[in-house]
Design a protein around this motif. Structure first.
Motif, short mmCIF file in Angstrom:
data_model
loop_
_atom_site.label_atom_id
_atom_site.label_comp_id
_atom_site.label_asym_id
_atom_site.label_seq_id
_atom_site.Cartn_x
_atom_site.Cartn_y
_atom_site.Cartn_z
N VAL A 1 -7.16 -27.02 4.13
CA VAL A 1 -8.33 -26.24 3.72
C VAL A 1 -7.97 -24.77 3.82
CG1 VAL A 1 -10.78 -25.84 4.08
CG2 VAL A 1 -9.78 -27.99 4.79
N ALA A 2 -7.36 -24.19 2.80
CA ALA A 2 -6.91 -22.81 2.90
C ALA A 2 -7.94 -21.88 2.29
CB ALA A 2 -5.57 -22.64 2.21
N ALA A 3 -8.81 -21.32 3.14
CA ALA A 3 -9.80 -20.37 2.65
C ALA A 3 -10.16 -19.41 3.77
CB ALA A 3 -11.05 -21.10 2.17
N ALA A 4 -10.61 -18.21 3.39
CA ALA A 4 -11.05 -17.25 4.40
C ALA A 4 -12.18 -17.90 5.19
CB ALA A 4 -11.53 -15.97 3.75
N SER B 1 -4.96 -39.89 1.01
CA SER B 1 -6.04 -39.76 0.05
C SER B 1 -6.12 -38.34 -0.51
CB SER B 1 -7.38 -40.15 0.68
OG SER B 1 -7.67 -39.31 1.78
N ILE B 2 -5.66 -37.34 0.27
CA ILE B 2 -5.58 -35.98 -0.27
C ILE B 2 -4.24 -35.38 0.14
CG2 ILE B 2 -8.04 -35.39 -0.35
CD1 ILE B 2 -7.68 -34.13 2.42
N LYS B 3 -3.86 -34.29 -0.50
CA LYS B 3 -2.58 -33.64 -0.21
C LYS B 3 -2.74 -32.74 1.02
CE LYS B 3 0.76 -30.59 -2.34
NZ LYS B 3 0.29 -29.33 -1.76
N ARG B 4 -1.97 -33.02 2.07
CA ARG B 4 -2.01 -32.19 3.27
C ARG B 4 -0.74 -31.36 3.33
NH1 ARG B 4 -5.27 -36.57 4.93
NH2 ARG B 4 -6.48 -36.22 6.81
N GLY B 5 -0.87 -30.09 3.74
CA GLY B 5 0.30 -29.23 3.84
C GLY B 5 1.18 -29.62 5.03
N TYR B 6 0.54 -30.18 6.06
CA TYR B 6 1.26 -30.52 7.28
C TYR B 6 0.47 -31.64 7.95
CZ TYR B 6 2.46 -30.03 12.27
OH TYR B 6 2.83 -30.27 13.56
N VAL B 7 1.17 -32.63 8.48
CA VAL B 7 0.49 -33.73 9.18
C VAL B 7 0.95 -33.73 10.62
CG1 VAL B 7 0.19 -36.21 9.32
CG2 VAL B 7 0.33 -35.12 7.10
N HIS B 8 0.02 -33.57 11.56
CA HIS B 8 0.46 -33.52 12.96
C HIS B 8 0.64 -34.93 13.52
CE1 HIS B 8 -3.83 -33.94 14.22
NE2 HIS B 8 -3.30 -34.52 15.25
N PRO B 9 1.61 -35.07 14.41
CA PRO B 9 1.94 -36.40 14.93
C PRO B 9 0.96 -36.89 16.01
CG PRO B 9 3.39 -34.78 15.91
CD PRO B 9 2.53 -34.04 14.94
N PRO C 1 -10.93 -29.60 -4.06
CA PRO C 1 -10.79 -30.61 -5.12
C PRO C 1 -10.48 -31.99 -4.53
CG PRO C 1 -8.79 -29.31 -4.95
CD PRO C 1 -9.73 -28.77 -3.92
N TRP C 2 -11.30 -32.44 -3.63
CA TRP C 2 -11.05 -33.72 -2.95
C TRP C 2 -11.96 -34.79 -3.49
CZ3 TRP C 2 -11.54 -31.62 2.76
CH2 TRP C 2 -10.44 -30.78 3.02
#
Lengths: 46, 469, 134
Positions: free
Chosen positions: B83-86, B395-403, B462-463
């Protein structure tokens, strides 16, 4: 009245000037541009 | 990037139809924003945890809270890179939990940062007063310097984010260097010469309950690192820069916190340390080395300025986003056509910060700031669980997935509960007062403000439709 | 598509009042504990300081070792000036009623916020994705 007093007055003066500059600029921007345009940013746009 | 963002917003003729914040920042700026806000905590504030639990108590609490923040950084990196937003956590809350939560999260951010900013400016003022005192001018009024630092930083923020955070990078790096220099200056390889750990350290003065109590101010070692995601809308590739900047920031802070504790605990009796206003500056004074004293003076001032600068940046982004979504008057949602900054939000928050700095006592301001942060972490833990449930991996594109999900979220929640209890020990009334504020504000939102909010506009990603709704 | 909710337009005066309300609220909550003097304060109360001046304290009576005393003196303290700092202790006895009330307030707050948010979130989702969930 020594250096530190002078510095204090200078600090007040500069603060007021900076604040006024921002106010005047913000006011000028509000007059020059349409409000709808200023508010037109949308969240998360790439 | 759309054509609107790239188009120059020149004069009134030929205006583009849209305007947006500028995407100019890289990982270095993210680091500077995160560490810049927090590093001042090593120069002042963390040591109140020594007062609550003794020197060893503070160290244990520092590590435990470090774990809390590692969870925060992991969770934050995943959600923010998606979720990249101000507005950072505020926007996340809007998409994952709902409007009222988002409104509360936005307020946590604004309050935590504006109060921290006021505290930073107070430190600058107090140091000026101390220096004037040493040069023979007793009782200098610190207020003009408090106002001046807020005014200069607000002006810098008003004029553009790139310059603001580049300046922040330089002064933050200098302040960090000051801590490292102090560490080598006290000759840690020769215990007993300058550092007197063996003589000064005592057992836990309050026992283990003191260690828990110390967690409240141990948060000060790291508070604000999560602010990195406020910059999401202005970062060039948020999915990569934000996790990188946040994680490297966290490592910097863990190092700085350990060095700070080691030096301070080896120089000052815990009772003194527990109430000192500028502990690292005092540590430099105790070495009797004039150069170190000057370096630490500069470091303290720089760290305070960097912090206030980052706070103005973050608080105004949150306020701006809430205005843009009509959670607050829409007037605040404006972007400056030339500097591309949320200029009205910046302007509005200046007098607020000044009034906090002039009217409220420092420990009250700090407690309010810490508690707002803590409420935010509690939200982040619950938010993470909802996020994975509503949009499972894939289900959606994540920039990073934490373990190790859900372990970090659960650990974070447990540690938050412990920190509420820590605050209850000694600052119970403040805790209830802060909760009262958020409850009243929530009621105001539900019964009054929410009617101005456009429902469908609250979801901009856009999810696909969230699972279960 | 579900029905679309169109919010009322807010006039300038309303916008101004809304900006101020929150700030007034935060001030009341920030200053309330200060005026009610409810919490442990960083500076010891004046009575303690006055009392400290009467009793002639020594580093030993304050439980400070010679090494600790030396650092105090380097910081510019005498046993008299250090006494209020050393003796200003926290009280960690837990009052069960206060604890239960505090827990209830925090848990209640989160339950309230999550429930209302969920209701509002459903409206948002319905307007964005239309009726008929999964």
């Amino acid at each position: 009245m020594d250096l530190w007093d002078l510095l204090s007055y200078a600090a007040w003066a500069v603060s007021v000037l900076l604040f006024l500059w921002m106010l005047i600029d913000a006011w000028g921007v509000g007059r020059k541009f349409q409000e709808d345009f200023l508010l037109s940013s949308r969240e998360g746009e790439e | 990037m759309s054509e609107a963002t790239t188009a120059a917003a020149g004069g009134s003729s030929g205006q583009p139809t849209r305007i947006a914040l500028l995407k100019v920042l890289g990982p270095v700026h993210v680091w500077a924003l995160g560490v810049g806000i927090v590093l001042v905590g090593e120069f002042m504030g963390w040591n109140f945890s020594v007062g609550k639990g003794g020197a060893y108590g503070s160290l244990i609490a520092c590590w435990v809270v470090g774990l809390l923040y590692t969870c925060v950084a992991m969770i934050d990196s995943e959600v923010t890179s998606t979720v990249a937003a101000a507005g950072g956590q505020y926007t996340q809350a809007k998409h994952i939990v709902g409007p009222l939560m988002a409104f509360n999260v936005g307020l946590y951010l604004v309050m935590a940062y504006t109060m921290l900013e006021a505290g930073d400016a107070l430190v600058v003022g107090d140091l000026m007063k101390a220096v004037a005192g040493e040069f023979g001018h007793a009782d200098l009024d610190p207020r003009p310097f408090v106002v001046l630092s807020i005014a200069i930083l607000a002006w810098l923020n008003y004029r553009g984010v790139f310059m603001t955070l580049t300046v922040n990078f330089v002064i933050t790096a200098a302040a960090f260097l000051a801590i490292v220099i102090l560490f080598f200056g006290v000759a840690p390889w020769e215990p007993g010469k300058v550092l007197l750990h063996k003589e000064l350290l005592i057992d836990l003065p309050y026992g283990w309950i003191g260690v828990i109590a110390a967690m409240q101010f141990a948060m000060w070692y790291y508070l604000g690192i999560e602010g990195t995601c406020q910059a999401a809308e202005e970062v060039r590739s948020a999915g990569r820069s934000i996790p990188l900047g946040t994680m490297s920031g966290m490592i910097t802070l863990l190092i700085a916190a350990s060095l700070t504790w080691y030096v301070a605990a080896g120089l000052m009796p815990w009772e003194y340390l527990g109430q000192a206003i500028t502990p690292l500056y005092d540590a430099a004074k105790l070495t009797g080395n004039g150069t170190l004293q000057v370096i630490l003076f500069v470091g303290t001032i720089f760290s305070a300025i960097a912090s206030a600068n980052g706070c103005i940046n973050d608080a105004s982004r949150a306020w701006f986003s809430m205005g843009r979504d009509r959670y607050l008057p829409t007037w605040f949602g404006a972007v400056h056509p030339r500097y591309r900054t949320p200029y009205r939000a910046i302007l509005f928050l200046i007098p607020i910060a000044v009034v906090f700095a002039f009217q409220a006592p420092l420990d009250q301001v700090i407690s309010f700031s810490i508690l707002s942060g803590l409420l935010g972490y509690t939200f982040m833990s619950l938010n993470m669980m909802k996020f994975r449930k509503q949009w499972p991996l894939g289900s959606i594109k994540r920039g990073y997935v934490h373990p190790f999900h859900p372990l970090p979220a659960i650990v974070l929640l447990v540690l938050c509960v412990a920190t509420y209890f820590a605050t209850f020990l000694g600052y119970g009334a403040t805790l209830v007062a802060v909760m009262a504020f958020y409850i009243l504000a929530s009621a105001w939102f539900v019964f009054h403000r929410y009617k101005f909010v456009r429902r469908g506009d609250q979801f901009t990603m856009p999810w696909p439709r969230p699972k279960g709704y | 598509m579900a029905q679309h909710y169109e919010p009322p337009k807010q006039a300038g005066v309303g916008q101004f009042i809304d900006s101020i309300v929150l700030m007034v609220l935060v001030f009341i909550c920030l200053l309330a504990p200060v005026y009610l003097k409810a919490d442990h304060s960083a500076a010891p109360p004046p009575e303690v300081q006055a009392e400290a001046a009467k009793a002639a304290a020594t580093w030993q009576s304050l439980g400070q070792t010679p090494a600790q005393a030396q650092q105090w003196e380097k910081l510019g303290y005498t046993p008299e000036t250090a006494q209020p700092i050393v003796e200003n202790r926290f009280d960690y006895t837990v009052d069960p009623t206060a604890l239960i009330v505090t827990i209830a307030v925090i848990v209640g707050y989160f339950v309230f916020v999550f429930r209302i948010s969920d209701r509002e979130y459903r409206e948002v989702v319905r307007e964005r994705f239309g009726n008929g969930g999964n």
